[in-house]
Write a protein that holds these residues in place. Structure first.
Motif, PDB file in Angstrom:
ATOM      1  N   PHE A  85       0.810  -1.212   0.000  1.00 35.76           N
ATOM      2  CA  PHE A  85       0.000   0.000   0.000  1.00 35.76           C
ATOM      3  C   PHE A  85       0.848   1.268   0.000  1.00 35.76           C
ATOM      4  CE2 PHE A  85      -3.462  -2.748   1.784  1.00 35.76           C
ATOM      5  CZ  PHE A  85      -4.328  -2.579   0.715  1.00 35.76           C
ATOM      6  N   GLY A  86       2.145   1.127  -0.210  1.00 37.13           N
ATOM      7  CA  GLY A  86       3.012   2.295  -0.322  1.00 37.13           C
ATOM      8  C   GLY A  86       3.432   2.897   1.002  1.00 37.13           C
ATOM      9  N   GLN A  87       3.360   2.137   2.059  1.00 39.29           N
ATOM     10  CA  GLN A  87       3.725   2.638   3.384  1.00 39.29           C
ATOM     11  C   GLN A  87       5.151   2.231   3.756  1.00 39.29           C
ATOM     12  OE1 GLN A  87       1.758   4.717   5.065  1.00 39.29           O
ATOM     13  NE2 GLN A  87       0.323   4.598   3.390  1.00 39.29           N
ATOM     14  N   ALA A 107       9.905   1.382   7.541  1.00 38.55           N
ATOM     15  CA  ALA A 107      11.232   1.839   7.967  1.00 38.55           C
ATOM     16  C   ALA A 107      11.195   2.315   9.419  1.00 38.55           C
ATOM     17  CB  ALA A 107      11.725   2.949   7.049  1.00 38.55           C
ATOM     18  N   THR A 108      10.108   2.963   9.801  1.00 42.72           N
ATOM     19  CA  THR A 108       9.971   3.438  11.177  1.00 42.72           C
ATOM     20  C   THR A 108       9.778   2.278  12.146  1.00 42.72           C
ATOM     21  OG1 THR A 108       8.964   5.469  10.372  1.00 42.72           O
ATOM     22  CG2 THR A 108       8.633   4.946  12.685  1.00 42.72           C
ATOM     23  N   LEU A 109       9.041   1.272  11.718  1.00 45.13           N
ATOM     24  CA  LEU A 109       8.726   0.149  12.590  1.00 45.13           C
ATOM     25  C   LEU A 109       9.732  -0.999  12.497  1.00 45.13           C
ATOM     26  CD1 LEU A 109       4.884   0.072  12.049  1.00 45.13           C
ATOM     27  CD2 LEU A 109       6.129   0.949  14.019  1.00 45.13           C
ATOM     28  N   GLY A 138      12.156  -6.207  14.089  1.00 45.49           N
ATOM     29  CA  GLY A 138      13.360  -6.962  14.443  1.00 45.49           C
ATOM     30  C   GLY A 138      13.249  -7.575  15.827  1.00 45.49           C
ATOM     31  N   LEU A 139      12.719  -6.814  16.774  1.00 41.36           N
ATOM     32  CA  LEU A 139      12.536  -7.330  18.127  1.00 41.36           C
ATOM     33  C   LEU A 139      11.522  -8.474  18.138  1.00 41.36           C
ATOM     34  CD1 LEU A 139      13.171  -7.140  21.123  1.00 41.36           C
ATOM     35  CD2 LEU A 139      11.349  -5.447  21.323  1.00 41.36           C
TER      36      LEU A 139
END
Length: 71
Positions: free
Chosen positions: A24-26, A31-33, A38-39
């Motif tokens: 959806f182009g987010q 990148a922010t999440l 990773g956690l």
């Protein structure tokens, strides 16, 4: 539900959500999440590993708190 099924379900859910967000182009949201993703993967990997050391089964007596004198 077995542990392996739950781990697989969690992993598929996390990665499917990531793919949908990118579709959806987010990309900025992914990148922010990325640290949270990773956690999540790290926690899933830790949960998948067998426990190497069994618990001793010994209980430790509770130590009562000191009353009245706060440092």
């Amino acid at each position: 539900m077995t542990k392996q099924v739950m781990i697989t379900t969690a992993t598929v859910t996390v990665f499917a959500w990531s793919v949908v967000m990118v579709a959806f182009g987010q990309v900025a949201a992914i990148a922010t999440l990325a640290p949270a993703l990773g956690l999540t993967v790290h926690q899933i990997v830790l949960a998948a590993r067998p426990q190497s050391a069994p618990a001793s089964g010994h209980r430790v007596a509770a130590v009562p708190d000191k009353e009245g004198g706060a440092p």
